[in-house]
Scaffold this motif. Structure first.
Motif, PDB file in Angstrom:
ATOM      1  N   LEU A 154       0.801  -1.231   0.000  1.00  0.00           N
ATOM      2  CA  LEU A 154       0.000   0.000   0.000  1.00  0.00           C
ATOM      3  C   LEU A 154       0.832   1.279   0.000  1.00  0.00           C
ATOM      4  N   PRO A 155       1.910   1.379   0.800  1.00  0.00           N
ATOM      5  CA  PRO A 155       2.704   2.622   0.750  1.00  0.00           C
ATOM      6  C   PRO A 155       3.250   2.937  -0.640  1.00  0.00           C
ATOM      7  N   ILE A 156       3.521   1.880  -1.434  1.00  0.00           N
ATOM      8  CA  ILE A 156       3.988   2.128  -2.796  1.00  0.00           C
ATOM      9  C   ILE A 156       2.873   2.743  -3.629  1.00  0.00           C
ATOM     10  N   HIS A 157       1.642   2.268  -3.441  1.00  0.00           N
ATOM     11  CA  HIS A 157       0.506   2.882  -4.126  1.00  0.00           C
ATOM     12  C   HIS A 157       0.391   4.359  -3.763  1.00  0.00           C
ATOM     13  N   TYR A 158       0.508   4.669  -2.477  1.00  0.00           N
ATOM     14  CA  TYR A 158       0.354   6.052  -2.026  1.00  0.00           C
ATOM     15  C   TYR A 158       1.412   6.966  -2.649  1.00  0.00           C
ATOM     16  N   LEU A 159       2.621   6.439  -2.848  1.00  0.00           N
ATOM     17  CA  LEU A 159       3.763   7.261  -3.275  1.00  0.00           C
ATOM     18  C   LEU A 159       4.320   6.796  -4.615  1.00  0.00           C
ATOM     19  N   MET A 160       3.463   6.296  -5.479  1.00  0.00           N
ATOM     20  CA  MET A 160       3.916   5.677  -6.714  1.00  0.00           C
ATOM     21  C   MET A 160       4.808   6.597  -7.554  1.00  0.00           C
ATOM     22  N   GLY A 161       4.395   7.828  -7.774  1.00  0.00           N
ATOM     23  CA  GLY A 161       5.185   8.756  -8.589  1.00  0.00           C
ATOM     24  C   GLY A 161       6.579   8.997  -8.031  1.00  0.00           C
ATOM     25  N   PRO A 162       6.691   9.370  -6.747  1.00  0.00           N
ATOM     26  CA  PRO A 162       8.024   9.532  -6.153  1.00  0.00           C
ATOM     27  C   PRO A 162       8.859   8.256  -6.160  1.00  0.00           C
ATOM     28  N   VAL A 163       8.233   7.099  -6.011  1.00  0.00           N
ATOM     29  CA  VAL A 163       8.978   5.841  -6.077  1.00  0.00           C
ATOM     30  C   VAL A 163       9.619   5.675  -7.452  1.00  0.00           C
ATOM     31  N   HIS A 164       8.852   5.936  -8.501  1.00  0.00           N
ATOM     32  CA  HIS A 164       9.407   5.853  -9.852  1.00  0.00           C
ATOM     33  C   HIS A 164      10.553   6.848 -10.029  1.00  0.00           C
ATOM     34  N   GLY A 165      10.355   8.062  -9.518  1.00  0.00           N
ATOM     35  CA  GLY A 165      11.408   9.062  -9.624  1.00  0.00           C
ATOM     36  C   GLY A 165      12.665   8.664  -8.887  1.00  0.00           C
ATOM     37  N   ALA A 166      12.504   8.085  -7.713  1.00  0.00           N
ATOM     38  CA  ALA A 166      13.659   7.690  -6.907  1.00  0.00           C
ATOM     39  C   ALA A 166      14.471   6.604  -7.604  1.00  0.00           C
ATOM     40  N   ILE A 167      13.795   5.656  -8.248  1.00  0.00           N
ATOM     41  CA  ILE A 167      14.501   4.572  -8.926  1.00  0.00           C
ATOM     42  C   ILE A 167      15.462   5.128  -9.973  1.00  0.00           C
ATOM     43  N   ILE A 168      14.984   6.098 -10.752  1.00  0.00           N
ATOM     44  CA  ILE A 168      15.824   6.650 -11.812  1.00  0.00           C
ATOM     45  C   ILE A 168      16.792   7.697 -11.279  1.00  0.00           C
ATOM     46  N   ASN A 169      16.294   8.645 -10.504  1.00  0.00           N
ATOM     47  CA  ASN A 169      17.131   9.769 -10.095  1.00  0.00           C
ATOM     48  C   ASN A 169      18.231   9.378  -9.121  1.00  0.00           C
ATOM     49  N   TRP A 170      18.040   8.293  -8.389  1.00  0.00           N
ATOM     50  CA  TRP A 170      19.078   7.829  -7.466  1.00  0.00           C
ATOM     51  C   TRP A 170      19.852   6.647  -8.056  1.00  0.00           C
ATOM     52  N   PHE A 171      19.149   5.545  -8.289  1.00  0.00           N
ATOM     53  CA  PHE A 171      19.833   4.310  -8.665  1.00  0.00           C
ATOM     54  C   PHE A 171      20.433   4.365 -10.069  1.00  0.00           C
ATOM     55  N   ALA A 172      19.775   5.065 -11.017  1.00  0.00           N
ATOM     56  CA  ALA A 172      20.324   5.157 -12.370  1.00  0.00           C
ATOM     57  C   ALA A 172      21.447   6.174 -12.477  1.00  0.00           C
ATOM     58  N   HIS A 173      21.805   6.803 -11.366  1.00  0.00           N
ATOM     59  CA  HIS A 173      23.013   7.624 -11.321  1.00  0.00           C
ATOM     60  C   HIS A 173      24.110   6.946 -10.507  1.00  0.00           C
ATOM     61  N   LYS A 174      23.825   5.743  -9.995  1.00  0.00           N
ATOM     62  CA  LYS A 174      24.802   5.025  -9.185  1.00  0.00           C
ATOM     63  C   LYS A 174      25.156   3.649  -9.745  1.00  0.00           C
ATOM     64  N   PHE A 175      24.201   3.000 -10.390  1.00  0.00           N
ATOM     65  CA  PHE A 175      24.412   1.627 -10.831  1.00  0.00           C
ATOM     66  C   PHE A 175      24.032   1.486 -12.304  1.00  0.00           C
ATOM     67  N   GLY A 176      24.694   0.554 -12.973  1.00  0.00           N
ATOM     68  CA  GLY A 176      24.348   0.279 -14.350  1.00  0.00           C
ATOM     69  C   GLY A 176      25.544   0.387 -15.280  1.00  0.00           C
TER      70      GLY A 176
END
Length: 248
Positions: A154-176
């Motif tokens: 449920l918390p992911i549903h509540y914050l879906m947009g920020p979760v998507h942003g965090a995946i790219i803005n944080w992890f896609a600048h650190k890993f890959g």
């Protein structure tokens, strides 16, 4: 299984609104559409993102700032200038609210052509509406959840947009991995982007910012791009020239 399908539907519909309308249209204007269709996609974004609705105007302006100042102290969301993921997201929230409420001193080049529909922008950002969407998600779980652990989603549903942003803005600048040398830390997070509908090809996008197809290598399939091609074919949108170029 109903909860599983509900979660997947919310994940990918919210993500589609973000990558298609907020990112590729509002921020980059990779294609054009009529004002009528623009309002249709505004409403779809409001519905698909629900409690985590992101303003196309604020998103568009912030993303342009991100490209202009990537990994500098002027970047709205850089891991290089944040202590951790939560610190970056808190800073992003504050800058987002300043842009949304027109408190930020933004150069005209970053706001030019960014769509703005005041009614939906204000409606989607009200706490009553955000909480209302959260209640809807919770009621669905109360009706169909068959195990306690499902409520952890449920918390992911509540914050879906920020979760998507965090995946790219944080992890896609650190890993890959990287296909192109760029002046920042943007990386391609996944070699086959089944998770983020093309958004994880972040290094490609930072190099080729105006290209509608985020995939470049043979294995880099951007699931959003065929939808863009279909909408272009039936006349809902009009792709700008040179958006079909192959680079590798």
């Amino acid at each position: 299984m109903i909860i599983f399908y509900f979660f997947l539907a919310h994940w990918y519909l919210s993500l589609f609104a973000q990558t298609f309308f907020l990112h590729r249209y509002a921020a980059h204007q990779m294609f054009t559409m009529s004002k009528t269709w623009e309002k249709v996609f505004y409403v779809m974004t409001f519905i698909f993102q629900g409690s985590s609705y992101l303003s196309p105007y604020a998103y568009g302006v912030m993303h342009r700032l991100h490209h202009a100042y990537a990994d500098t102290d002027k970047d709205p969301h850089s891991p290089s200038y944040s202590r951790n993921l939560f610190d970056m997201m808190w800073k992003t929230k504050n800058i987002y609210n300043d842009v949304l409420n027109h408190r930020a001193n933004i150069e005209a080049k970053f706001t030019k052509g960014v769509p703005y529909w005041g009614f939906i922008e204000k409606l989607g950002d009200t706490w009553a509406v955000r909480i209302g969407w959260g209640v809807v998600y919770t009621l669905v779980y109360m009706e169909f959840a068959t195990a306690w652990w499902m409520y952890l989603l449920l918390p992911i549903h509540y914050l879906m947009g920020p979760v998507h942003g965090a995946i790219i803005n944080w992890f896609a600048h650190k890993f890959g991995y990287v296909n192109f040398k760029v002046s920042d830390t943007a990386k391609n997070l996944l070699p086959f982007d089944f998770l983020m509908m093309g958004e994880s090809y972040h290094n490609n996008h930072h190099k080729l910012g105006g290209r509608a197809n985020f995939g470049v290598k043979w294995h880099e399939f951007d699931p959003t791009y065929p939808v863009i091609k279909l909408l272009n074919f039936i006349g809902v949108i009009k792709l700008k020239l040179n958006n079909d170029l192959n680079y590798m």
